[in-house]
Design a protein around this motif. Structure first.
Motif, PDB file in Angstrom:
ATOM      1  N   LEU A 128       6.002   4.309  -8.318  1.00  0.00           N
ATOM      2  CA  LEU A 128       5.489   3.793  -7.053  1.00  0.00           C
ATOM      3  C   LEU A 128       3.971   3.936  -6.975  1.00  0.00           C
ATOM      4  O   LEU A 128       3.256   2.981  -6.635  1.00  0.00           O
ATOM      5  CB  LEU A 128       6.151   4.536  -5.893  1.00  0.00           C
ATOM      6  N   LYS A 137       0.846   1.020  -6.830  1.00  0.00           N
ATOM      7  CA  LYS A 137      -0.100   1.031  -5.713  1.00  0.00           C
ATOM      8  C   LYS A 137      -1.538   1.157  -6.204  1.00  0.00           C
ATOM      9  O   LYS A 137      -2.458   0.529  -5.663  1.00  0.00           O
ATOM     10  CB  LYS A 137       0.235   2.184  -4.771  1.00  0.00           C
ATOM     11  N   ASN A 180      -2.703  -2.125  -7.511  1.00  0.00           N
ATOM     12  CA  ASN A 180      -3.046  -2.995  -6.395  1.00  0.00           C
ATOM     13  C   ASN A 180      -4.458  -2.719  -5.884  1.00  0.00           C
ATOM     14  O   ASN A 180      -5.268  -3.640  -5.716  1.00  0.00           O
ATOM     15  CB  ASN A 180      -2.027  -2.788  -5.266  1.00  0.00           C
ATOM     16  N   ARG A 213       4.414 -11.548  -2.329  1.00  0.00           N
ATOM     17  CA  ARG A 213       3.964 -10.186  -2.601  1.00  0.00           C
ATOM     18  C   ARG A 213       3.418 -10.113  -4.024  1.00  0.00           C
ATOM     19  O   ARG A 213       4.045 -10.628  -4.950  1.00  0.00           O
ATOM     20  CB  ARG A 213       5.132  -9.199  -2.459  1.00  0.00           C
ATOM     21  N   ASP A 235      -2.261  -2.628   1.790  1.00  0.00           N
ATOM     22  CA  ASP A 235      -1.085  -1.875   2.218  1.00  0.00           C
ATOM     23  C   ASP A 235       0.230  -2.422   1.670  1.00  0.00           C
ATOM     24  O   ASP A 235       1.301  -2.070   2.140  1.00  0.00           O
ATOM     25  CB  ASP A 235      -1.011  -1.842   3.742  1.00  0.00           C
ATOM     26  N   GLU A 239       3.581  -3.028  -0.447  1.00  0.00           N
ATOM     27  CA  GLU A 239       4.515  -2.069  -1.025  1.00  0.00           C
ATOM     28  C   GLU A 239       5.361  -2.712  -2.115  1.00  0.00           C
ATOM     29  O   GLU A 239       5.950  -3.772  -1.898  1.00  0.00           O
ATOM     30  CB  GLU A 239       5.444  -1.518   0.061  1.00  0.00           C
ATOM     31  N   ASP A 262       8.733  -2.906  -4.599  1.00  0.00           N
ATOM     32  CA  ASP A 262      10.141  -2.518  -4.548  1.00  0.00           C
ATOM     33  C   ASP A 262      10.426  -1.576  -5.712  1.00  0.00           C
ATOM     34  O   ASP A 262      10.014  -1.832  -6.849  1.00  0.00           O
ATOM     35  CB  ASP A 262      11.050  -3.746  -4.665  1.00  0.00           C
TER      36      ASP A 262
END
Length: 256
Positions: A85, A89, A92, A176, A183, A185, A187
């Motif tokens: 995760l 992030k 990104n 996405r 912000d 997210e 999966d």
């Protein structure tokens, strides 16, 4: 646990350059496909930056088990899932940061699918966008990721049928991806692995032209030769027009 991995990418028949990136890192058990979005060289930059960000964070997290997490640690997730995760992030934010520094890169982004094989007998999957992860097990091919696209959302809402979605002029509109906003997210999911499982990571340059039935046939026939399987899949996509860059990553679980 022993595994075999192979990845390759091809520009396709209609594009002038390749905006896809692939990373197979067996020593860290992390495998990634990214499909860049954006004009000029933005797509290439974004997909490569996604790969570098994710592999770099996974390596650091595994070498420093006491590291301070850059994001809030999610207690309901395992450590491997938190690593996955956080890595996406970070990718990104790194893409957003790079785009702000270079005007010619503004608006760039990248889809990403990541497979992380844990030490607990599980496969951890993370994704954003319409690149996909499949699992081929005992002759059955299953799509494990859910496309983050406008038409797929319309299918889920009952607005379009899958057949209508496949023909829609908006089928390439992504809802996405890394680099769209701070912000966003990804999966994250996990599943128990079995010896003999083959995981396929791919960009939509494969799944657009080539059906799931054909993909399953190739993986069944070439399960002992991942390089030949990848070449066959890419060649088939090109035979069907090769309208986009085509990227294939294959991971086979040999023994647990």
């Amino acid at each position: 646990m022993n595994l075999t991995a192979f990845g390759m990418t091809d520009v396709g028949r209609l594009r002038s350059h390749n905006e896809d990136s692939v990373a197979m890192v067996p020593d860290r058990r992390v495998f990634i496909v990214a499909d860049g979005l954006g004009g000029h060289n933005g797509g290439e930059v974004a997909s490569q930056l996604a790969i570098e960000s994710i592999t770099g964070f996974v390596r650091t997290a595994e070498e420093r088990p006491d590291m301070t997490w850059p994001f809030e640690y999610v207690g309901s997730l395992s450590r491997a899932a938190n690593i996955l995760l956080a890595s996406i992030k970070i990718a990104n934010l790194n893409i957003l940061s790079q785009a702000q520094k270079a005007p010619e890169l503004q608006g760039m982004g990248s889809t990403v699918v990541v497979l992380l094989i844990g030490n607990d007998g599980k496969a951890y999957l993370g994704h954003m966008g319409d690149s996909r992860i499949y699992r081929y097990r005992e002759g059955c091919l299953v799509q494990l990721t859910d496309d983050h696209s406008l038409v797929n959302e319309q299918v889920r809402q009952g607005i379009l049928t899958p057949e209508e979605a496949a023909r829609s002029p908006y089928r390439n509109v992504i809802s996405r991806a890394c680099g769209i906003r701070p912000d966003i997210e990804p999966d994250i999911r996990s599943e128990v692995i079995k010896a003999g499982d083959i995981y396929l990571l791919c960009s939509d340059g494969l799944t657009g032209p080539v059906s799931d039935v054909e993909i399953a046939e190739v993986l069944g026939a070439r399960s002992n030769d991942l390089e030949k399987a990848a070449e066959t899949l890419i060649n088939r996509a090109n035979e069907l027009g090769g309208p986009d860059n085509i990227t294939v990553g294959l991971v086979r679980i040999d023994t647990l």
